[in-house]
Design a protein around this motif. Structure first.
Motif, PDB file in Angstrom:
ATOM      1  N   ALA A  97       0.832  -1.206   0.000  1.00 44.66           N
ATOM      2  CA  ALA A  97       0.000   0.000   0.000  1.00 44.66           C
ATOM      3  C   ALA A  97       0.866   1.254   0.000  1.00 44.66           C
ATOM      4  O   ALA A  97       0.565   2.224  -0.700  1.00 44.66           O
ATOM      5  CB  ALA A  97      -0.943  -0.006   1.199  1.00 44.66           C
ATOM      6  N   GLY A  98       1.944   1.244   0.779  1.00 42.63           N
ATOM      7  CA  GLY A  98       2.838   2.402   0.805  1.00 42.63           C
ATOM      8  C   GLY A  98       3.514   2.651  -0.526  1.00 42.63           C
ATOM      9  O   GLY A  98       3.616   3.803  -0.977  1.00 42.63           O
ATOM     10  N   VAL A  99       3.969   1.581  -1.177  1.00 38.91           N
ATOM     11  CA  VAL A  99       4.612   1.723  -2.487  1.00 38.91           C
ATOM     12  C   VAL A  99       3.605   2.241  -3.514  1.00 38.91           C
ATOM     13  O   VAL A  99       3.906   3.148  -4.298  1.00 38.91           O
ATOM     14  CB  VAL A  99       5.229   0.380  -2.931  1.00 38.91           C
ATOM     15  CG1 VAL A  99       5.614   0.403  -4.400  1.00 38.91           C
ATOM     16  CG2 VAL A  99       6.438   0.046  -2.066  1.00 38.91           C
ATOM     17  N   LEU A 100       2.399   1.683  -3.509  1.00 40.88           N
ATOM     18  CA  LEU A 100       1.381   2.138  -4.451  1.00 40.88           C
ATOM     19  C   LEU A 100       0.966   3.582  -4.179  1.00 40.88           C
ATOM     20  O   LEU A 100       0.742   4.362  -5.117  1.00 40.88           O
ATOM     21  CB  LEU A 100       0.166   1.215  -4.398  1.00 40.88           C
ATOM     22  CG  LEU A 100       0.391  -0.182  -4.978  1.00 40.88           C
ATOM     23  CD1 LEU A 100      -0.820  -1.059  -4.723  1.00 40.88           C
ATOM     24  CD2 LEU A 100       0.709  -0.107  -6.457  1.00 40.88           C
ATOM     25  N   PHE A 101       0.887   3.952  -2.905  1.00 39.57           N
ATOM     26  CA  PHE A 101       0.570   5.335  -2.567  1.00 39.57           C
ATOM     27  C   PHE A 101       1.687   6.262  -3.049  1.00 39.57           C
ATOM     28  O   PHE A 101       1.428   7.320  -3.622  1.00 39.57           O
ATOM     29  CB  PHE A 101       0.372   5.482  -1.060  1.00 39.57           C
ATOM     30  CG  PHE A 101       0.036   6.871  -0.628  1.00 39.57           C
ATOM     31  CD1 PHE A 101      -1.196   7.420  -0.926  1.00 39.57           C
ATOM     32  CD2 PHE A 101       0.952   7.637   0.073  1.00 39.57           C
ATOM     33  CE1 PHE A 101      -1.512   8.717  -0.543  1.00 39.57           C
ATOM     34  CE2 PHE A 101       0.650   8.925   0.466  1.00 39.57           C
ATOM     35  CZ  PHE A 101      -0.583   9.472   0.155  1.00 39.57           C
ATOM     36  N   GLY A 102       2.932   5.857  -2.818  1.00 42.32           N
ATOM     37  CA  GLY A 102       4.064   6.652  -3.298  1.00 42.32           C
ATOM     38  C   GLY A 102       4.067   6.796  -4.811  1.00 42.32           C
ATOM     39  O   GLY A 102       4.327   7.885  -5.347  1.00 42.32           O
TER      40      GLY A 102
END
Length: 160
Positions: free
Chosen positions: A124-129
């Motif tokens: 989720a963090g990578v996709l948000f970034g």
């Protein structure tokens, strides 16, 4: 008998006010803003039922998911649904929150629960970034290039 007429009169006035407010659209406006509160209430109810030892720890997974998703829906309700283009990885993060709560409060949870929660949070963090980079990243790159150009113009050393 007079007290009975008074009570019936108050009830009739309250019903009339409710009908009038309904026709004026007050309840529709309130519903449009606060419907995520129902999702939040169900999530908090699941948490309360677990902590009162009424339900098993497995209810923490959907409870955590519902609470997190309600926060996303509140954000979109107040700031516009165009925000969903940026915060959609929050749905993946919601599953990570539910799994992490399950891991934290159930000492007999499977070993892979924490790993799954961390993996989903990282995804989720990578996709948000990536979402932020692809949508507002071009502004950041433009600002860096402008700053670099100004530095090269103002700098007294001529090294190029």
């Amino acid at each position: 008998m007079a007290g009975n007429r008074f009570s019936v009169g108050i009830i009739i006035v309250v019903i009339g006010v409710i009908l009038l407010l309904g026709k004026l659209g007050v309840f529709g406006f309130v519903w449009e803003l606060f419907w995520p509160a129902l999702i939040l209430a169900v999530g908090l109810l699941l948490h309360a039922l677990y902590f009162n030892k009424t339900l098993p720890s497995g209810v923490l997974i959907p409870g955590g998911i519902l609470v997190t998703i309600s926060v996303l829906f509140f954000l979109c309700t107040f700031f516009g649904w165009g925000l969903m283009a940026y915060i959609w990885p929050g749905f993946i993060f919601a599953v990570a929150v539910g799994l992490y709560e399950f891991h934290m409060f159930d000492k007999y949870s499977p070993r892979g629960t924490l790993m799954a929660a961390v993996a989903l949070a990282v995804i989720a963090g990578v996709l948000f970034g990536m979402t932020i980079l692809f949508t507002v990243g071009i502004y950041f790159i433009a600002i860096v290039l402008i700053g670099l150009g100004v530095y090269m113009i103002v700098n007294k050393r001529r090294s190029w």
